[in-house]
Design a protein around this motif. Structure first.
Motif, short mmCIF file in Angstrom:
data_model
loop_
_atom_site.label_atom_id
_atom_site.label_comp_id
_atom_site.label_asym_id
_atom_site.label_seq_id
_atom_site.Cartn_x
_atom_site.Cartn_y
_atom_site.Cartn_z
N UNK A 187 73.40 13.77 36.10
CA UNK A 187 72.59 14.37 35.05
C UNK A 187 71.92 13.26 34.25
N UNK A 188 70.62 13.34 34.08
CA UNK A 188 69.87 12.30 33.38
C UNK A 188 70.26 12.23 31.91
N UNK A 189 70.28 11.01 31.40
CA UNK A 189 70.56 10.81 29.99
C UNK A 189 72.03 10.92 29.62
N UNK A 190 72.91 11.04 30.60
CA UNK A 190 74.34 11.18 30.33
C UNK A 190 75.05 9.85 30.53
N UNK A 191 76.35 9.83 30.20
CA UNK A 191 77.17 8.66 30.47
C UNK A 191 77.87 8.80 31.82
N UNK A 192 77.44 9.75 32.61
CA UNK A 192 78.07 9.97 33.91
C UNK A 192 77.87 8.78 34.83
N UNK A 193 78.72 8.66 35.81
CA UNK A 193 78.64 7.54 36.73
C UNK A 193 79.19 7.96 38.09
N UNK A 194 78.92 7.15 39.07
CA UNK A 194 79.42 7.38 40.42
C UNK A 194 80.64 6.49 40.61
N UNK A 195 81.73 7.08 41.12
CA UNK A 195 82.95 6.34 41.40
C UNK A 195 83.19 6.36 42.90
N UNK A 196 83.25 5.18 43.49
CA UNK A 196 83.49 5.04 44.93
C UNK A 196 84.97 4.77 45.15
N UNK A 197 85.59 5.59 46.00
CA UNK A 197 87.01 5.41 46.35
C UNK A 197 87.16 5.61 47.85
N UNK A 198 86.46 4.80 48.61
CA UNK A 198 86.44 4.96 50.07
C UNK A 198 87.40 4.02 50.78
N UNK A 199 88.19 3.27 50.04
CA UNK A 199 89.19 2.41 50.64
C UNK A 199 88.67 1.02 50.97
N UNK A 200 89.59 0.18 51.46
CA UNK A 200 89.26 -1.23 51.68
C UNK A 200 88.23 -1.42 52.77
N UNK A 201 88.13 -0.50 53.71
CA UNK A 201 87.10 -0.60 54.73
C UNK A 201 85.84 0.14 54.29
N UNK A 202 86.01 1.30 53.69
CA UNK A 202 84.86 2.15 53.38
C UNK A 202 84.06 1.75 52.17
N UNK A 203 84.72 1.24 51.12
CA UNK A 203 83.98 0.93 49.89
C UNK A 203 83.02 -0.24 50.05
N UNK A 450 79.61 -5.27 39.30
CA UNK A 450 78.85 -6.28 38.57
C UNK A 450 77.39 -6.28 39.02
N UNK A 451 76.46 -6.32 38.04
CA UNK A 451 75.04 -6.42 38.35
C UNK A 451 74.31 -5.10 38.43
N UNK A 452 75.05 -3.98 38.38
CA UNK A 452 74.40 -2.66 38.38
C UNK A 452 75.08 -1.81 37.31
N UNK A 453 74.47 -0.68 37.00
CA UNK A 453 75.05 0.24 36.02
C UNK A 453 75.44 1.55 36.68
N UNK A 454 76.37 2.26 36.00
CA UNK A 454 76.78 3.63 36.38
C UNK A 454 77.45 3.68 37.75
N UNK A 455 78.16 2.61 38.12
CA UNK A 455 78.83 2.59 39.42
C UNK A 455 80.15 1.82 39.30
N UNK A 456 81.22 2.47 39.74
CA UNK A 456 82.53 1.82 39.78
C UNK A 456 83.12 1.95 41.18
N UNK A 457 84.03 1.05 41.49
CA UNK A 457 84.85 1.15 42.70
C UNK A 457 86.31 1.13 42.24
N UNK A 458 87.06 2.18 42.59
CA UNK A 458 88.45 2.27 42.17
C UNK A 458 89.30 2.62 43.39
N UNK A 459 89.85 1.62 44.03
CA UNK A 459 90.73 1.81 45.19
C UNK A 459 91.30 0.46 45.61
N UNK A 460 91.95 0.42 46.77
CA UNK A 460 92.59 -0.81 47.23
C UNK A 460 91.65 -1.93 47.58
N UNK A 461 90.36 -1.65 47.71
CA UNK A 461 89.41 -2.72 48.00
C UNK A 461 89.28 -3.70 46.83
#
Length: 497
Positions: A187-203, A450-461
């Motif tokens: 949603x535009x204008x929100x504090x929402x973000x994408x969280x990637x949790x695809x694992x050490x191979x997938x992320x 690092x270097x981008x906004x609204x994106x996190x990676x949270x997993x074993x990677x």
């Protein structure tokens, strides 16, 4: 029962593979796998549940109180005390007898010595997985898509005035089970973000497919560069596992990992066993099941239903005594050796190319040698004696295991194999790979890329080292831990407006 019989049995195992996971063989020649089900690796693993050490928590910089609360949140749903039967009890007592002390009883905590850990199998033998944690979810605000494969993350440029600009993640492209392409946007204008949790191979693979990675590598695959980040896919590690198979003269229960010896030299000793036929079905091979795939040497294209059925028929024709026994294994802490991951192509359904460089660092090899030395002493212990043939010395067990097709590496035929050579020749995975999007290199301490906004990676990677003896408890804990932190940050931001 002769050595040739057991070698034949282990050779037969190499032809069998069927699994709800995706098999991958790295450049190192070790057969590995990647979970492709809701709940990830917790749906496929050996079920051992144990926390990270307090030292690990402090070193990473996590809030200890919130970590403990988050572990307990997970444990209310998926963790149980396993029943201790004959094989696991013998391994436990053998560990104590050879000096892996103190004995700490049943505990989820990571403490030196011998302990009984938790299990994600309940008292009825039913597996509980990370997917079970969805019972905490608010179904009014969550939509779960199955059979949906994300192909890439979409970015726009955020111009903050002046000449500087940062890419901002604002959506994803994914395909459903019918191959139809869809797009989903924040949603535009929100504090929402994408969280990637695809694992050490997938992320790291997904970041590269989305244009975040080493620019020259991305251009080789005709991927538009969003951010030149050469550390994506670097620092890959897989804890090497080496095991000794022990045929048993006595019946052995089906058991996966329940006991662990946490040594002071950096090796973890664990065990699994299996009386692999039962009264209900001769097609259930327990630990040596066609569903495991650890010993598969058959190329993927040859793993047809017909080939699998033929392998099952051959296994069913064996005498029941062929399936008495189990493995005592060691995995090393860390490891220190590191490798890297790169794209094979631009299809997210295909595995990336991974090199783990097992035992590249001699300190890893030394830990393995000491671990195998400890296993030899356990096998020769009084506590373990009911499960060992008197006429099969440990040297015979080592040669039997070393000459079996546990990986795709060339075998050495010398009978006086050193433990260092045994470690190199019989290395396997215990599926604890990690790295590729590490904290301080690809993500910050809040797991923001690092270097981008609204994106996190949270997993074993994001791990620099695998936590505890087995990481699944910490991976599940981290999801809840970061969820609470993110919601708390938003609440504070709203209150200060």
């Amino acid at each position: 029962m002769g050595l040739g019989f057991w070698l034949w049995r282990l050779t037969l195992l190499s032809a069998i593979f069927f699994s709800p996971n995706q098999c991958t063989c790295q450049k190192d020649g070790v057969v590995n796998s990647r979970a492709r089900v809701l709940g990830g690796g917790s749906c496929l693993n050996a079920g051992f549940y144990t926390r990270a050490s307090p030292h690990y928590v402090r070193e990473v910089g996590w809030d200890g109180k919130l970590v403990n609360e988050s572990y307990r949140w997970v444990e209310r749903v998926v963790a149980f005390q396993p029943p201790m039967r004959q094989w696991q009890s013998a391994v436990r007592d053998g560990l104590i007898e050879v000096g892996v002390l103190p004995y700490n009883g049943f505990t989820y905590d990571h403490v030196y010595g011998t302990k009984v850990g938790g299990s994600i199998f309940d008292q009825n033998g039913h597996r509980h997985t990370a997917a079970d944690l969805l019972e905490y979810a608010n179904t009014n605000t969550m939509t779960l898509l199955l059979h949906a494969i994300v192909h890439r993350i979409l970015f726009i440029t955020n111009n903050k005035g002046g000449s500087s600009s940062r890419p901002v993640a604002h959506g994803v492209v994914f395909k459903d089970e019918h191959g139809r392409e869809h797009m989903a946007y924040l949603k535009q204008g929100s504090r929402n973000e994408i969280i990637v949790s695809a694992g050490a191979l997938g992320s790291p693979q997904l970041l590269m497919l989305s244009g975040i990675g080493a620019a020259h590598h991305l251009r080789e695959h005709n991927i538009s560069v969003v951010l030149d980040q050469p550390l994506v896919g670097q620092g890959m590690s897989d804890n090497p596992m080496n095991a000794i198979f022990v045929p048993s003269p006595a019946p052995v229960e089906v058991s996966l990992i329940q006991v662990v010896g946490i040594t002071d030299f950096g090796s973890y000793i664990e065990a699994a066993s299996g009386e692999n036929f039962n009264h209900r079905s001769r097609r259930d091979f327990g630990m040596f099941s066609p569903k495991i795939g650890q010993f598969s040497k058959l190329p993927p294209k040859q793993r047809t239903p017909e080939a699998i059925e033929k392998a099952i028929e051959r296994m069913e024709s064996l005498d029941q005594d062929a399936f008495k026994g189990g493995f005592i294994l060691e995995k090393i802490m860390g490891p220190i050796s590191r490798g890297h991951l790169e794209l094979q192509n631009t299809d997210p359904n295909e595995n990336p190319i991974v090199t783990f460089n097992y035992f590249q660092d001699p300190r890893d090899l030394e830990m393995c040698i000491q671990g195998i030395n400890t296993i030899e002493r356990i096998i020769s212990s009084k506590a373990f004696s009911p499960f060992k043939y008197d006429n099969m010395p440990v040297s015979m067990l080592l040669n039997m295991t070393a000459n079996s097709p546990v990986n795709l590496l060339p075998k050495h035929t010398n009978t006086s194999m050193s433990l260092a050579q045994f470690c190199r020749d019989t290395v396997m995975t215990i599926w604890h790979y990690h790295g590729g999007c590490q904290v301080g290199r690809v993500v910050d301490t809040d797991y923001k890329v690092l270097g981008v906004d609204a994106l996190r990676v949270i997993d074993g990677s994001t791990f620099n080292y695998s936590p505890g003896t087995n990481p699944q408890a910490t991976v599940m804990m981290l999801g809840r831990y970061m969820g609470v932190k993110i919601l708390t940050e938003r609440l504070v931001a709203d209150e200060t407006k």
